[in-house]
Motif scaffolding. Structure first.
Motif, PDB file in Angstrom:
ATOM      1  N   PRO A   1     -32.027  18.363  84.423  1.00  0.00           N
ATOM      2  CA  PRO A   1     -30.932  19.306  84.158  1.00  0.00           C
ATOM      3  C   PRO A   1     -29.925  18.655  83.216  1.00  0.00           C
ATOM      4  CG  PRO A   1     -30.626  18.291  86.305  1.00  0.00           C
ATOM      5  CD  PRO A   1     -31.886  17.693  85.726  1.00  0.00           C
ATOM      6  N   LEU A   2     -29.601  19.311  82.111  1.00  0.00           N
ATOM      7  CA  LEU A   2     -28.708  18.711  81.121  1.00  0.00           C
ATOM      8  C   LEU A   2     -27.237  18.847  81.496  1.00  0.00           C
ATOM      9  CD1 LEU A   2     -30.407  19.668  77.737  1.00  0.00           C
ATOM     10  CD2 LEU A   2     -30.831  17.730  79.258  1.00  0.00           C
ATOM     11  N   GLN A   3     -26.923  19.710  82.460  1.00  0.00           N
ATOM     12  CA  GLN A   3     -25.555  19.875  82.970  1.00  0.00           C
ATOM     13  C   GLN A   3     -24.576  20.236  81.852  1.00  0.00           C
ATOM     14  OE1 GLN A   3     -24.725  16.244  85.129  1.00  0.00           O
ATOM     15  NE2 GLN A   3     -26.070  16.795  86.816  1.00  0.00           N
ATOM     16  N   ASP A   4     -24.991  21.156  80.986  1.00  0.00           N
ATOM     17  CA  ASP A   4     -24.113  21.641  79.930  1.00  0.00           C
ATOM     18  C   ASP A   4     -23.583  23.025  80.294  1.00  0.00           C
ATOM     19  OD1 ASP A   4     -26.388  23.124  79.707  1.00  0.00           O
ATOM     20  OD2 ASP A   4     -26.799  22.650  77.612  1.00  0.00           O
ATOM     21  N   ASP A   5     -22.823  23.623  79.390  1.00  0.00           N
ATOM     22  CA  ASP A   5     -22.215  24.927  79.667  1.00  0.00           C
ATOM     23  C   ASP A   5     -23.248  26.044  79.778  1.00  0.00           C
ATOM     24  OD1 ASP A   5     -19.739  23.744  79.635  1.00  0.00           O
ATOM     25  OD2 ASP A   5     -19.326  24.231  77.529  1.00  0.00           O
ATOM     26  N   CYS A   6     -24.424  25.842  79.200  1.00  0.00           N
ATOM     27  CA  CYS A   6     -25.476  26.869  79.235  1.00  0.00           C
ATOM     28  C   CYS A   6     -26.452  26.660  80.387  1.00  0.00           C
ATOM     29  CB  CYS A   6     -26.238  26.891  77.912  1.00  0.00           C
ATOM     30  SG  CYS A   6     -25.252  27.397  76.490  1.00  0.00           S
TER      31      CYS A   6
END
Length: 442
Positions: free
Chosen positions: A9-14
């Motif tokens: 999981p990149l844990q960005d806003d998207c």
């Protein structure tokens, strides 16, 4: 065979997630589906196809069990990784690609030629590596109900068709005359959970209803659905029961997230009974423990009790949140959501979490946190779970890390060019001679 190998999981806003798949014996593929995996509360699978007439390999992202009137839009990219050079990755991407009933599979039929597989795309173990990058998911459900004019006796109820989200079935119900004699002049609309009543469910959604000149909008809200499955009633200002003609009611719900919730009671001050057991959606056993000794805030510890039953060649990624609930509201754990990667072992040491509940508040009678038996109420939300193949370091990890290093060097090289601190040797055609890597591969 298409097997999920890694998950990040990149844990960005998207809310972007990257899934890495291993394709064994890619030269012999006809039509192969991966196992189901979860993203944004939906079940998906990766499908690979090879057509004999043009000898090409195609890749498709498939949404499983999509119902009518459900629309799911996502950004995604599929990439076949080259084993040595990131610049030779083959990929395609789609923005806000729409998945609906009857069109639940989207992709590209000619992603890679069969003869290209022998040009460095298959590793020394005979596996092809395919990465799926997916994010920015938007899910909606819509329905139209015809409400009959007044004159119907009793308490009529109008239900939409059902849809699936987060592992549960749902529908929307409209009550023109209310449900009881006490509220016959009130009309309201409600979201209902129809299945899996062995768990609570925490749903974040937005419901709108429109008819004639009236519109109700709940706004984005988070709601806990208990074992009964009924959501909150949203009152319609104009009573539908007093209408003199048929009315068409338009319903729309935006679905943001859903989590399976286990609610247990844990003794707070008795160190011999300060634990409770719960089961997740896969019937695996977990233990939650409380700790109020020598700490300013109440601590919780979550242990995976069935870790010894895991398959030896797999690892399990789990993400969750936890909180203590009381009359004054919820006391979540600091630093959540939490995640851990589990492999088969004899015993799990547990994951310690610190709540926002001060220890001094636990025994204070006015707080109402303890029940008559001296127990705290704890809720554990299971957010996601993935089983991945080969938990130990392998050939595929070497490919990915090699490409990461190539991309870092490329970024550093471009930074040097922009700052004017690097001397570039041009090739005969005036270019720098450096191929641009495909950044969607990572």
């Amino acid at each position: 065979m298409v097997t999920l190998h890694r998950f990040v999981p990149l844990q960005d806003d998207c809310d972007t997630h990257v899934f890495t798949f291993l394709v064994s014996s890619p030269h012999d593929i006809k039509d192969e589906n991966s196992g189901e995996f979860t993203y944004a509360c939906h079940k998906w699978c990766l499908r690979l196809e090879r057509k004999d007439y043009d000898r090409t390999l195609g890749a498709f992202l498939c949404l499983q069990r999509v119902r009518k009137r459900v629309v799911c839009k996502v950004d995604y990219a599929l990439t076949v990784l080259h084993t040595k050079d990131a610049a030779r990755n083959v990929s395609f991407q789609r923005k806000q690609c729409e998945f609906i009933h009857g069109h639940s599979s989207q992709g590209q039929r000619s992603l890679l030629l069969e003869e290209e597989l022998r040009q460095g795309y298959v590793d020394s173990d005979g596996n092809l590596t395919v990465e799926l990058r997916i994010g920015n998911c938007k899910t909606t459900f819509g329905a139209i109900l015809d409400i009959l004019p007044r004159g119907r006796a009793g308490f009529p109820r109008y239900d939409s068709s059902y849809f699936e989200y987060g592992g549960f079935d749902w529908n929307i119900s409209v009550h023109p005359n209310g449900e009881h004699m006490e509220n016959t002049d009130q009309s309201y609309v409600r979201l209902n959970r129809l299945t899996h009543f062995d768990h609570f469910c925490r749903l974040k959604y937005r419901l709108t209803a429109r008819f004639a000149d009236e519109k109700i909008d709940t706004g984005a809200k988070e709601e806990l659905f208990d074992f009964g499955g009924k959501g909150r009633d949203h009152q319609i200002d104009q009573s539908l029961g007093k209408l003199t003609r048929r009315v068409r009611l338009f319903l729309h719900v935006d679905l943001f997230s859903a989590a399976h919730v286990s609610q247990v009671k844990v003794y707070a001050t008795d160190s011999m009974k300060n634990r409770a057991f719960l089961r997740d959606t896969e019937k695996q056993c977990w233990c939650i423990e409380s700790d109020v000794n020598n700490t300013k805030h109440v601590k919780l510890r979550l242990k995976y009790m069935d870790v010894f039953q895991m398959p030896p060649d797999y690892s399990r990624y789990v993400a969750w949140t936890a909180r203590i609930v009381g009359p004054a509201g919820a006391y979540p754990c600091k630093g959540g959501p939490f995640s851990a990667l589990y492999v088969k072992c004899e015993k799990d040491a547990g994951h310690e979490m610190i709540t926002t509940l001060p220890t001094v508040e636990v025994t204070r009678k006015s707080s109402g946190l303890l029940d008559v038996y001296g127990r705290l109420t704890v809720q554990v939300d299971l957010l996601t779970s993935h089983m991945t193949y080969r938990p130990t370091y392998g050939t595929t990890d070497t490919v990915v890390w090699r490409q990461c290093q190539q991309l870092r060097e490329q970024v550093q090289f471009q930074d040097q060019l922009s700052s004017g601190s690097a001397t570039t040797r041009l090739s005969g055609d005036g270019s720098t001679g450096h191929r641009q890597p495909n950044y969607w591969a990572m």
